[in-house]
Design a protein around this motif. Structure first.
Motif, PDB file in Angstrom:
ATOM      1  N   UNK A  80       0.699  -1.390   0.814  1.00 55.75           N
ATOM      2  CA  UNK A  80      -0.051  -0.351   0.106  1.00 55.75           C
ATOM      3  C   UNK A  80       1.162   1.393  -0.040  1.00 55.75           C
ATOM      4  N   UNK A  81       1.923   1.072   0.393  1.00 49.25           N
ATOM      5  CA  UNK A  81       3.007   2.239   1.091  1.00 49.25           C
ATOM      6  C   UNK A  81       2.551   3.296   1.655  1.00 49.25           C
ATOM      7  N   UNK A 136      -9.490   3.222   2.756  1.00 45.23           N
ATOM      8  CA  UNK A 136      -9.315   2.274   2.539  1.00 45.23           C
ATOM      9  C   UNK A 136     -10.509   0.842   2.320  1.00 45.23           C
ATOM     10  N   UNK A 137     -11.010   0.699   0.878  1.00 41.74           N
ATOM     11  CA  UNK A 137     -12.082   0.145   1.095  1.00 41.74           C
ATOM     12  C   UNK A 137     -11.431  -1.526   1.460  1.00 41.74           C
ATOM     13  N   UNK A 138     -12.411  -2.465   2.387  1.00 39.89           N
ATOM     14  CA  UNK A 138     -12.245  -3.878   2.706  1.00 39.89           C
ATOM     15  C   UNK A 138     -13.346  -4.503   2.520  1.00 39.89           C
ATOM     16  N   UNK A 139     -12.430  -5.625   1.705  1.00 37.71           N
ATOM     17  CA  UNK A 139     -13.152  -6.945   1.092  1.00 37.71           C
ATOM     18  C   UNK A 139     -12.450  -8.298   1.949  1.00 37.71           C
ATOM     19  N   UNK A 150      -2.587   4.112   8.055  1.00 32.59           N
ATOM     20  CA  UNK A 150      -3.206   4.324   7.104  1.00 32.59           C
ATOM     21  C   UNK A 150      -2.996   6.007   7.975  1.00 32.59           C
ATOM     22  N   UNK A 151      -1.788   6.299   7.007  1.00 32.23           N
ATOM     23  CA  UNK A 151      -1.855   7.875   6.443  1.00 32.23           C
ATOM     24  C   UNK A 151      -1.886   9.360   5.754  1.00 32.23           C
ATOM     25  N   UNK A 152      -2.061   8.128   3.994  1.00 26.92           N
ATOM     26  CA  UNK A 152      -1.578   9.334   3.567  1.00 26.92           C
ATOM     27  C   UNK A 152      -3.350  10.068   3.344  1.00 26.92           C
ATOM     28  N   UNK A 153      -3.150   9.831   1.308  1.00 27.83           N
ATOM     29  CA  UNK A 153      -4.474  11.077   1.196  1.00 27.83           C
ATOM     30  C   UNK A 153      -5.634  10.198  -0.241  1.00 27.83           C
ATOM     31  N   UNK A 154      -4.494   8.928  -0.945  1.00 30.66           N
ATOM     32  CA  UNK A 154      -5.047   8.233  -1.542  1.00 30.66           C
ATOM     33  C   UNK A 154      -6.202   7.712  -1.269  1.00 30.66           C
ATOM     34  N   UNK A 155      -7.288   7.002  -1.812  1.00 26.93           N
ATOM     35  CA  UNK A 155      -8.270   6.177  -2.009  1.00 26.93           C
ATOM     36  C   UNK A 155      -7.973   5.212  -2.876  1.00 26.93           C
ATOM     37  N   UNK A 156      -7.738   3.877  -1.903  1.00 24.94           N
ATOM     38  CA  UNK A 156      -8.022   2.439  -2.736  1.00 24.94           C
ATOM     39  C   UNK A 156      -8.743   1.291  -1.876  1.00 24.94           C
ATOM     40  N   UNK A 157      -8.244   0.347  -2.202  1.00 24.74           N
ATOM     41  CA  UNK A 157      -9.456  -1.131  -1.755  1.00 24.74           C
ATOM     42  C   UNK A 157      -8.607  -1.949  -1.905  1.00 24.74           C
ATOM     43  N   UNK A 158      -8.724  -3.107  -1.070  1.00 25.42           N
ATOM     44  CA  UNK A 158      -8.092  -4.438  -0.725  1.00 25.42           C
ATOM     45  C   UNK A 158      -9.086  -5.780  -1.031  1.00 25.42           C
TER      46      UNK A 158
END
Length: 385
Positions: A326-327, A333-336, A353-361
């Motif tokens: 994830x870096x 973060x959306x988690x499934x 998590x400390x950043x600003x970019x949205x992601x999913x895992x």
């Protein structure tokens, strides 16, 4: 709490006053005591019943269960079927049995099913209070009788519809034999009759010799319905996905010839009705998708199906390497999770998590290995016009 017949009569004859008195009340946890006091001051001994009716109506109308002017109590509102779901059952019954078929709803409660079934309809219920509310809701001409669902009160009906209680002692029932009344008792009471029995979607249906139909509305699985073979139209499993008013129907009569392979551009999490109906392969075959693992209900492909959402796949890593993958720039973060023992809340705390970019895992299993599929944020594809 249930109403008395006197309270139902009062509610039925004071609908305009009740609507005016409750329109400005919030019925939140913090306001409830004050709201009750207002209604008791205005309606006296009937204040409690007016309070419950207002709360039940708001709950039911918010979930599309019946019109805002219906009479209902909280328990009936909780178990009532959304109108769009009842309409799908009515459509099957009319399609299979014909427009002139007589449908006997043996647990009619406040009349939800009867409002969706056009043509000949008989409603019965053991509770005289629920019958009084059904009479108000369906009109004076509705054919309603008081009867126990397990003691036949009709002959010659083309189909029996039943909605047994799905909770006992505050807990969800997990097997059809534990429904109230139990499924075996309903079958024994109506030998040789075609039945449609509504159930909670999480029950074990593996022993049912007929059609199991799962229905979702806007992403939430609302109900399962068990149909006897004569109502099944040769099908054993059905998923009905209702989204934005559009109805998508999938059955086990459709092809399911798909296998597993390397990930495509997107990861697709099928609708819950499709998963619970065991129709993931059928859905994949129809939409040009394939599986990541033969035993896990995640799909992949190069396009998102119309009207659905998916996640653009970035990389697949072992679960223990997720944080590094994830870096430092991911903030939301959306988690499934499916197929592995991962608690999303615990995982989120560990990732810090400390950043600003949205992601999913997507935490899942491919073969024998638990993996994390790191994806971009969820993308939606519009429905077909």
């Amino acid at each position: 709490m249930a109403y008395t017949l006197d309270e139902v009569a009062f509610l039925a004859t004071h609908t305009d006053d009740i609507a005016a008195a409750t329109a400005g009340l919030a019925f939140t946890r913090s306001s409830l005591l004050d709201d009750v006091a207002v209604l008791r001051a205005r309606f006296g001994e009937h204040g409690r019943a007016v309070t419950e009716l207002a709360q039940a109506r708001r709950s039911a109308t918010a979930h599309g269960k019946f019109p805002a002017d219906w009479l209902t109590d909280l328990d009936a509102a909780q178990q009532a079927t959304p109108q769009v779901v009842a309409a799908q059952r009515a459509a099957r019954l009319r399609r299979v049995l014909g427009a002139d078929a007589l449908i006997h709803d043996v647990t009619c409660s406040v009349g939800t099913e009867g409002a969706s079934i056009s043509g000949r309809y008989l409603g019965s219920d053991l509770d005289p209070v629920r019958l009084a509310m059904a009479r108000h809701n369906l009109g004076a001409d509705a054919w309603l009788v008081r009867a126990d669902a397990t003691v036949p009160a009709s002959r010659g009906a083309d189909a029996i519809v039943a909605d047994p209680a799905r909770r006992a002692g505050g807990r969800r029932i997990t097997h059809p034999d534990q429904l109230l009344p139990p499924l075996p008792d309903l079958l024994a009471a109506w030998p040789g009759q075609e039945l449609a029995v509504k159930c909670a979607p999480g029950l074990d249906f593996s022993d049912w010799d007929g059609l199991v139909s799962l229905v979702s509305v806007d992403g939430g699985v609302k109900e399962a319905c068990l149909y006897t073979p004569g109502l099944a139209d040769g099908e054993r499993r059905e998923a009905i996905v209702i989204s934005g008013g559009e109805v998508d129907r999938l059955t086990d009569a459709q092809p399911d010839d798909v296998g597993a392979g390397e990930p495509g551009r997107y990861l697709i999490d099928p609708d819950g009705a499709v998963v619970r109906a065991g129709l993931v392969r059928h859905y994949a075959a129809r939409e040009g998708l394939w599986m990541l693992d033969e035993r896990i209900a995640y799909l992949t492909g190069d396009d998102i199906p119309a009207g659905r959402s998916g996640f653009p796949v970035e990389q697949i890593v072992p679960l223990k390497k997720l944080k590094a993958a994830l870096g430092s720039d991911v903030g939301s973060l959306e988690i499934l999770v499916r197929g592995v023992d991962v608690d999303p809340d615990v995982l989120r705390k560990k990732l810090k998590l400390r950043g600003s970019r949205p992601a999913a895992v997507v935490c899942t299993r491919i073969g024998t290995q638990g993996v994390a599929i790191v994806c971009g944020p969820r993308e939606h594809r519009p429905a077909r016009n």
